[in-house]
Each structure stands twice: as C-alpha cells, then as structure tokens.
Scaffold this motif. Structure first.
Motif, PDB file in Angstrom:
ATOM      1  N   LEU A  65       0.826  -1.210   0.000  1.00 49.45           N
ATOM      2  CA  LEU A  65       0.000   0.000   0.000  1.00 49.45           C
ATOM      3  C   LEU A  65       0.860   1.260   0.000  1.00 49.45           C
ATOM      4  O   LEU A  65       0.537   2.246  -0.685  1.00 49.45           O
ATOM      5  N   ALA A  66       1.956   1.262   0.755  1.00 50.82           N
ATOM      6  CA  ALA A  66       2.852   2.416   0.791  1.00 50.82           C
ATOM      7  C   ALA A  66       3.495   2.651  -0.576  1.00 50.82           C
ATOM      8  O   ALA A  66       3.618   3.800  -1.026  1.00 50.82           O
ATOM      9  N   ALA A  67       3.867   1.577  -1.256  1.00 53.18           N
ATOM     10  CA  ALA A  67       4.473   1.699  -2.581  1.00 53.18           C
ATOM     11  C   ALA A  67       3.466   2.238  -3.593  1.00 53.18           C
ATOM     12  O   ALA A  67       3.808   3.074  -4.432  1.00 53.18           O
ATOM     13  N   VAL A  68       2.243   1.782  -3.502  1.00 56.20           N
ATOM     14  CA  VAL A  68       1.190   2.281  -4.399  1.00 56.20           C
ATOM     15  C   VAL A  68       0.970   3.770  -4.169  1.00 56.20           C
ATOM     16  O   VAL A  68       0.889   4.558  -5.113  1.00 56.20           O
ATOM     17  N   GLU A  69       0.894   4.167  -2.903  1.00 56.46           N
ATOM     18  CA  GLU A  69       0.703   5.584  -2.581  1.00 56.46           C
ATOM     19  C   GLU A  69       1.869   6.424  -3.093  1.00 56.46           C
ATOM     20  O   GLU A  69       1.672   7.496  -3.658  1.00 56.46           O
ATOM     21  N   ARG A  70       3.089   5.933  -2.905  1.00 58.15           N
ATOM     22  CA  ARG A  70       4.266   6.663  -3.394  1.00 58.15           C
ATOM     23  C   ARG A  70       4.225   6.777  -4.913  1.00 58.15           C
ATOM     24  O   ARG A  70       4.526   7.831  -5.472  1.00 58.15           O
ATOM     25  N   ARG A  72       1.555   6.893  -6.765  1.00 58.59           N
ATOM     26  CA  ARG A  72       0.536   7.899  -7.093  1.00 58.59           C
ATOM     27  C   ARG A  72       1.070   9.315  -6.899  1.00 58.59           C
ATOM     28  O   ARG A  72       0.715  10.227  -7.632  1.00 58.59           O
ATOM     29  N   GLN A  73       1.904   9.498  -5.882  1.00 53.28           N
ATOM     30  CA  GLN A  73       2.488  10.815  -5.641  1.00 53.28           C
ATOM     31  C   GLN A  73       3.494  11.195  -6.726  1.00 53.28           C
ATOM     32  O   GLN A  73       3.630  12.364  -7.076  1.00 53.28           O
ATOM     33  N   LEU A  74       4.198  10.199  -7.258  1.00 52.18           N
ATOM     34  CA  LEU A  74       5.225  10.462  -8.258  1.00 52.18           C
ATOM     35  C   LEU A  74       4.694  10.509  -9.686  1.00 52.18           C
ATOM     36  O   LEU A  74       5.331  11.094 -10.567  1.00 52.18           O
ATOM     37  N   ALA A  75       3.547   9.927  -9.933  1.00 53.00           N
ATOM     38  CA  ALA A  75       2.999   9.851 -11.293  1.00 53.00           C
ATOM     39  C   ALA A  75       2.860  11.206 -11.970  1.00 53.00           C
ATOM     40  O   ALA A  75       3.198  11.334 -13.161  1.00 53.00           O
ATOM     41  N   PRO A 112      11.089  13.843  -7.482  1.00 49.13           N
ATOM     42  CA  PRO A 112      11.701  14.455  -6.305  1.00 49.13           C
ATOM     43  C   PRO A 112      12.343  13.397  -5.410  1.00 49.13           C
ATOM     44  O   PRO A 112      11.964  12.225  -5.425  1.00 49.13           O
ATOM     45  N   GLY A 113      13.303  13.837  -4.643  1.00 46.33           N
ATOM     46  CA  GLY A 113      13.953  12.929  -3.704  1.00 46.33           C
ATOM     47  C   GLY A 113      15.285  12.451  -4.234  1.00 46.33           C
ATOM     48  O   GLY A 113      15.685  12.723  -5.365  1.00 46.33           O
TER      49      GLY A 113
END
Length: 95
Positions: free
Chosen positions: A52-57, A59-62, A72-73
């Motif tokens: 779930l954390a990877a999916v959320e990340r 979505r943030q990077l898409a 970023p990062g």
C-alpha cells in the motif's frame, strides 16, 4: 483503504493487489499450524502495508513522470543489484 481499519485476512488479501500473491497468502495461512499463525499473519501484514505504501508513493510520483520532470527525492540506481539478485533467484528455480 483506511489505515484505522484492523488488519484481517480479507484486508491483507485485498491490499496485496495481485491475485497470484493473494492466492499465495491464503494458501500459506491455510497451511500454517495454529501455533505459527501470528507470525505468518504478521509477515503478510507487513507485506500488505509495504504494498500500500508503494502504491501511494507511485501515485504521488505519477504527476511528475507525466510532465516529464525529474522525480523528487534522492534516488539510488539499484538496477545491477536487482538484476544480480534476480539471476541468483532464477538459478535456484525461484518463482
């Protein structure tokens, strides 16, 4: 999925996202002796949370990717390490 919901077998199965992975989880839970269930459940709960954390990340990077911008990062190129691990796993017959 709400983070306040308790983790259940059903929630873990759904969070895994992959039918193959979910089937593997259900199979492992079903074959585990009762005295080992908490450990197996905890392992799969961690996998579900990481998924779930990877999916959320992602979505943030898409949006950055869609605009053709650098993500970023700080990023470490682990391509060679991952390919070497995959080759070792393949030589052992891992799926």
């Amino acid at each position: 999925m709400s983070t306040s919901q308790p983790w259940t077998i059903e929630r873990i199965r759904d969070a895994l996202g992959s039918p193959t992975l979910a089937q593997r989880f259900i199979g492992e839970i079903n074959r585990t002796p009762a005295h080992e269930l908490l450990g197996v459940f905890a392992k799969w709960e961690r996998i579900a949370k990481d998924t779930l954390a990877a999916v959320e990340r992602g979505r943030q990077l898409a949006p950055y990717d869609a605009r053709g911008e650098d993500l970023p990062g700080e990023w470490i190129d682990a391509t060679e390490r991952v390919q070497a691990e995959a080759a070792r796993a393949g030589s052992r017959g891992a799926a």
